[in-house]
Design a protein around this motif. Structure first.
Motif, PDB file in Angstrom:
ATOM      1  N   ARG A 107       0.860  -1.235  -0.146  1.00 56.57           N
ATOM      2  CA  ARG A 107       0.022   0.066   0.113  1.00 56.57           C
ATOM      3  C   ARG A 107       0.994   1.211   0.152  1.00 56.57           C
ATOM      4  NH1 ARG A 107      -3.906  -0.692   5.030  1.00 56.57           N
ATOM      5  NH2 ARG A 107      -4.435   1.548   4.522  1.00 56.57           N
ATOM      6  N   LEU A 108       2.047   1.083   0.790  1.00 59.72           N
ATOM      7  CA  LEU A 108       2.924   2.164   0.833  1.00 59.72           C
ATOM      8  C   LEU A 108       3.393   2.621  -0.518  1.00 59.72           C
ATOM      9  CD1 LEU A 108       4.419   4.654   2.312  1.00 59.72           C
ATOM     10  CD2 LEU A 108       6.012   3.027   2.874  1.00 59.72           C
ATOM     11  N   ARG A 109       3.839   1.388  -1.195  1.00 51.47           N
ATOM     12  CA  ARG A 109       4.624   1.527  -2.573  1.00 51.47           C
ATOM     13  C   ARG A 109       3.504   2.185  -3.496  1.00 51.47           C
ATOM     14  NH1 ARG A 109       6.256  -3.562  -6.139  1.00 51.47           N
ATOM     15  NH2 ARG A 109       3.718  -3.719  -6.020  1.00 51.47           N
ATOM     16  N   THR A 110       2.251   1.742  -3.420  1.00 49.15           N
ATOM     17  CA  THR A 110       1.265   2.233  -4.362  1.00 49.15           C
ATOM     18  C   THR A 110       0.901   3.735  -4.295  1.00 49.15           C
ATOM     19  OG1 THR A 110       0.268   0.287  -4.375  1.00 49.15           O
ATOM     20  CG2 THR A 110      -1.234   2.001  -5.225  1.00 49.15           C
ATOM     21  N   ALA A 111       1.103   4.157  -2.914  1.00 49.68           N
ATOM     22  CA  ALA A 111       0.777   5.515  -2.598  1.00 49.68           C
ATOM     23  C   ALA A 111       1.838   6.245  -3.020  1.00 49.68           C
ATOM     24  CB  ALA A 111       0.497   5.645  -0.918  1.00 49.68           C
ATOM     25  N   LEU A 112       3.144   5.947  -3.072  1.00 50.39           N
ATOM     26  CA  LEU A 112       4.435   6.662  -3.090  1.00 50.39           C
ATOM     27  C   LEU A 112       4.427   7.094  -4.791  1.00 50.39           C
ATOM     28  CD1 LEU A 112       7.057   5.149  -0.831  1.00 50.39           C
ATOM     29  CD2 LEU A 112       6.083   7.355  -0.812  1.00 50.39           C
ATOM     30  N   TYR A 113       3.812   6.139  -5.452  1.00 51.73           N
ATOM     31  CA  TYR A 113       3.970   6.237  -7.102  1.00 51.73           C
ATOM     32  C   TYR A 113       2.517   6.519  -7.613  1.00 51.73           C
ATOM     33  CZ  TYR A 113       8.822   4.837  -6.456  1.00 51.73           C
ATOM     34  OH  TYR A 113      10.290   4.922  -6.270  1.00 51.73           O
ATOM     35  N   SER A 114       1.743   7.090  -7.046  1.00 52.76           N
ATOM     36  CA  SER A 114       0.291   7.408  -7.232  1.00 52.76           C
ATOM     37  C   SER A 114       0.466   8.653  -8.029  1.00 52.76           C
ATOM     38  CB  SER A 114      -0.746   7.354  -6.437  1.00 52.76           C
ATOM     39  OG  SER A 114      -0.398   8.519  -5.417  1.00 52.76           O
ATOM     40  N   SER A 115      -0.423   9.188  -9.030  1.00 55.20           N
ATOM     41  CA  SER A 115      -0.250  10.335  -9.684  1.00 55.20           C
ATOM     42  C   SER A 115      -0.434  11.780  -8.618  1.00 55.20           C
ATOM     43  CB  SER A 115      -1.284  10.398 -10.636  1.00 55.20           C
ATOM     44  OG  SER A 115      -2.528  10.295 -10.073  1.00 55.20           O
ATOM     45  N   GLU A 116      -1.305  11.295  -7.725  1.00 60.99           N
ATOM     46  CA  GLU A 116      -1.469  12.291  -6.750  1.00 60.99           C
ATOM     47  C   GLU A 116      -0.452  12.656  -5.853  1.00 60.99           C
ATOM     48  OE1 GLU A 116      -4.128  13.378  -2.626  1.00 60.99           O
ATOM     49  OE2 GLU A 116      -4.369  11.306  -3.757  1.00 60.99           O
ATOM     50  N   PHE A 117       0.447  11.696  -5.613  1.00 57.42           N
ATOM     51  CA  PHE A 117       1.644  11.844  -4.780  1.00 57.42           C
ATOM     52  C   PHE A 117       2.764  12.341  -5.466  1.00 57.42           C
ATOM     53  CE2 PHE A 117       5.451  10.881  -1.850  1.00 57.42           C
ATOM     54  CZ  PHE A 117       5.091  11.498  -0.606  1.00 57.42           C
ATOM     55  N   ARG A 118       3.051  11.866  -6.637  1.00 60.84           N
ATOM     56  CA  ARG A 118       3.817  12.350  -7.513  1.00 60.84           C
ATOM     57  C   ARG A 118       3.699  13.928  -8.100  1.00 60.84           C
ATOM     58  NH1 ARG A 118       3.195  10.243 -12.364  1.00 60.84           N
ATOM     59  NH2 ARG A 118       1.651   8.570 -12.021  1.00 60.84           N
ATOM     60  N   SER A 119       2.476  14.124  -8.133  1.00 57.36           N
ATOM     61  CA  SER A 119       2.288  15.824  -8.224  1.00 57.36           C
ATOM     62  C   SER A 119       2.607  16.368  -7.035  1.00 57.36           C
ATOM     63  CB  SER A 119       0.829  16.146  -8.584  1.00 57.36           C
ATOM     64  OG  SER A 119       0.387  15.353  -9.784  1.00 57.36           O
ATOM     65  N   PHE A 120       2.565  15.931  -5.861  1.00 52.14           N
ATOM     66  CA  PHE A 120       3.142  16.500  -4.613  1.00 52.14           C
ATOM     67  C   PHE A 120       4.277  16.681  -4.472  1.00 52.14           C
ATOM     68  CE2 PHE A 120       4.581  15.447  -0.687  1.00 52.14           C
ATOM     69  CZ  PHE A 120       4.366  16.607   0.239  1.00 52.14           C
ATOM     70  N   VAL A 121       5.166  15.621  -5.110  1.00 47.41           N
ATOM     71  CA  VAL A 121       6.647  15.660  -4.991  1.00 47.41           C
ATOM     72  C   VAL A 121       7.147  16.882  -5.890  1.00 47.41           C
ATOM     73  CG1 VAL A 121       8.663  14.546  -5.502  1.00 47.41           C
ATOM     74  CG2 VAL A 121       6.688  13.089  -4.134  1.00 47.41           C
ATOM     75  N   GLU A 122       6.618  16.913  -7.061  1.00 42.11           N
ATOM     76  CA  GLU A 122       6.840  17.743  -8.126  1.00 42.11           C
ATOM     77  C   GLU A 122       6.851  19.372  -7.345  1.00 42.11           C
ATOM     78  OE1 GLU A 122       5.578  15.368 -12.036  1.00 42.11           O
ATOM     79  OE2 GLU A 122       4.233  16.875 -11.191  1.00 42.11           O
TER      80      GLU A 122
END
Length: 639
Positions: free
Chosen positions: A131-146
């Motif tokens: 679940r953590l891996r899925t969350a980290l590479y989700s589009s939502e979290f990638r946008s957050f990292v950007e």
């Protein structure tokens, strides 16, 4: 001839724990990009990332823009309450790891989480990690990292690249910039003990380096890391550190772990569609492309002329060179060198060993007077700074002074070099004593003639070298092409360290039966400090070395790149013939080392016409022992 040896009786230090497997999930920070896969976009698995984190992107971005020494960020309380504790339990209870070590790192490696399919039995036992891996590479979290890393929207792809790793006591990762392929953002999530806060005394901090401009011989400049980090980050549980991967800028390392608690983490990268600009300045590319000889100690210094009135020089003129030292040379050298090594019998025995092995280690090399002086001075200076013997090493400037200068850059090396006054007869410092031995003995024509007799390489044409100190918990050198030589050289390294300097022998279960505890620690290799010779990788042509990712397999049983490993040993002279295709490094000296490794490291220029091409079959590539050595205590000067 080329340098090489494999120990038939005793594994070299870097192989001792190669097959160790423990229960804790780990992996190197250098993932294999070629085996990464893509994850489909999905819901971030509710409850993984704390909602307060997702709403803090703008605040994080502002702090990121002003962070020093380069832009980076730190997120506290990344996951929702209780979530990461469950991830930690899964990682601890379901993953097996293997010990890995090279010149760059020491750690425990586990499976690549990017290749852990959700439907496998292992994945089913680790639902919170998935679940953590899925969350980290989700589009939502990638946008957050950007947003948090001040990148343009859409910069990061959905390529998954992450792994769990573990650093236990003594583990470390030396300075590098993380630039491989299309990596764009580097991150690390800390899974340290949530019930007992990590402190500075535990070590394992993320170390960040400022970049300095270095002017090259061609007039151009390049960026290199300073010798010491300027900022460190504690691996606090449930925190995430991140930065944009930038060639020649994002230099970082993992400090040695000083405690018995594991430093568990999830290390990963977000990728872009294209490699970064100026990728030629990446650490790996620079280690690969550095020209041979660029990082050597400069030009060779010719030996001083002594006139034509010595017995040796008269004999040379008359065409009948002697096979023993002249009385004049023997008298001079005996002021410093143990007399055993100056006899005709010993010289012949040493010469025979060197001819067969292309290397030899001579124990108790200096006489008792000089050994006693060095032992007292080096011990006093280590004790004054509290270095070694499992003392934590938090002061990067320990021992740095007007006399001892820090040498970098950190992605290639870190040690102290002596640039002070020479010993003049009064109680001297360790540096002053070594400088005197270097100048008075090792750079003398008499010693050059002794080398000629024991090496069969002819009279050395010149020399170059330095006086060094490798401090426990701090110092090392890394193998790279810049230290390759254009022609063969004779390495002569006179080492001083805690211990008796005796050749150890072992009983049937592998316990040392003589020497003292310090000798056993050095000989085990567990505390580092040994000098290792390895062959440069020929697959990529001239100027190519193995990538950091491939370096994890550098010492596999079927890998023949390791040629010779010489443990640190007190008052021991190591002579090694090194050809242009061979690199060497001094392994990071761990805080568990019984002392600093002090040495006088010289290279002698040899006339390669004296090297018979037919000797190649008998060189160190076919040598069966870790190192051939002798001691003045051996009645027959055995090897």
């Amino acid at each position: 001839m080329s340098t090489s040896s494999k120990d038939a009786e005793k594994q070299p230090p870097m192989k001792r724990s190669r097959n160790d497997v423990v229960t804790a999930c780990t992996a190197t920070e250098n993932g294999d990009d070629s085996q990464q896969k893509k994850m489909p976009s999905s819901d971030p698995s509710a409850g993984a990332i704390s909602p307060s984190v997702l709403s803090s992107a703008e605040t994080l971005q502002k702090a990121y823009r002003t962070a020093m020494p380069y832009r980076h960020g730190l997120i506290s309380n990344l996951c929702a309450d209780g979530f990461l504790e469950k991830v930690l339990d899964e990682v601890k209870n379901n993953s097996k790891v293997t010990f890995k070590e090279s010149d760059l790192f020491r750690f425990y490696q586990s499976i690549d989480l990017a290749n852990l399919d959700a439907g496998t039995e292992l994945a089913k036992r680790m639902p919170f990690l998935i679940r953590l891996r899925t969350a980290l590479y989700s589009s939502e979290f990638r946008s957050f990292v950007e947003k948090a890393a001040d990148l343009q929207p859409g910069t990061l792809t959905d390529q998954v690249d992450c792994a769990a790793n573990c650093h236990t006591r003594g583990c470390h990762l030396l300075c590098h910039d993380d630039v491989i392929g299309t990596r764009k953002v580097s991150y690390i999530i800390y899974l340290t003990d949530p019930d007992c806060s990590w402190t500075d005394d535990d070590g394992g901090r993320l170390e960040l380096y400022e970049s300095l401009e270095l002017k090259k011989d061609d007039g151009n400049t390049t960026l290199v890391p300073a010798p010491f980090p300027v900022k460190t980050i504690l691996p606090a549980f449930n925190s995430l550190a991140y930065f944009v991967v930038t060639p020649g800028v994002s230099f970082h390392s993992v400090q040695e772990v000083f405690c018995d608690r594991p430093r568990l983490s999830i290390q990963g990268w977000y990728h872009a569609r294209e490699p970064p600009d100026q990728i030629e300045n990446a650490t790996l590319n620079r280690l690969k492309s550095t020209g041979a000889g660029e990082d050597t100690e400069g030009s060779f210094i010719p030996f001083q002329k002594t006139g034509e009135n010595t017995e040796v020089e008269k004999a040379v003129v008359e065409g009948c060179e002697p096979l023993v030292l002249s009385a004049e040379d023997e008298t001079f050298l005996a002021k410093y060198i143990d007399a055993t090594y100056l006899t005709e019998k010993s010289i012949k025995e040493i010469g025979k060993c060197f001819e067969e092995q292309s290397s030899v280690q001579l124990r108790h090399f200096l006489n008792e007077e000089w050994e006693r002086k060095m032992k007292k001075a080096s011990k006093d200076e280590d004790e004054a700074l509290g270095l070694g013997k499992d003392n934590i090493s938090l002061n990067y400037n320990a021992g740095v002074s007007n006399d001892w200068k820090a040498v970098g850059p950190a992605h290639k090396q870190r040690f102290l070099e002596y640039d002070g006054k020479e010993y003049t007869g009064q109680d001297g410092s360790a540096g002053g004593l070594m400088l005197h031995v270097k100048r008075a003995v090792l750079e003398s024509p008499a010693f050059g003639r002794w080398l000629k007799l024991v090496s069969s390489l002819g009279m050395p044409l010149g020399y170059r070298g330095r006086v060094r100190r490798f401090r426990p918990g701090l110092d090392y050198t890394v193998a790279h092409y810049g230290i390759l030589t254009q022609k063969p050289v004779l390495d002569a390294t006179l080492c001083f360290a805690a211990g008796s300097g005796k050749q150890l022998t072992y009983d049937e279960v592998g316990d040392a039966v003589d020497g003292d505890e310090a000798d056993a620690v050095w000989d085990s290799g567990d505390a580092g400090g040994f000098e290792c010779y390895i062959a440069a990788d020929e697959e990529g042509g001239e100027g190519t070395v193995k990538s950091t990712a491939a370096a994890a397999d550098e010492y596999n049983e079927d890998d023949d790149t390791e040629l010779l490993s010489v443990s640190a040993s007190n008052n021991t002279l190591s002579l090694v013939y090194r050809d242009p295709g061979t690199m060497r490094f001094v392994k990071y000296v761990g805080s568990s080392a019984p002392s600093s490794r002090w040495d006088i490291s010289l290279e002698y220029e040899v006339d390669d016409t004296h090297v018979d091409a037919t000797d190649d079959e008998d060189d160190l590539d076919n040598h069966d022992s870790k190192n051939a050595s002798t001691s003045k205590d051996d009645a027959d000067v055995g090897f």
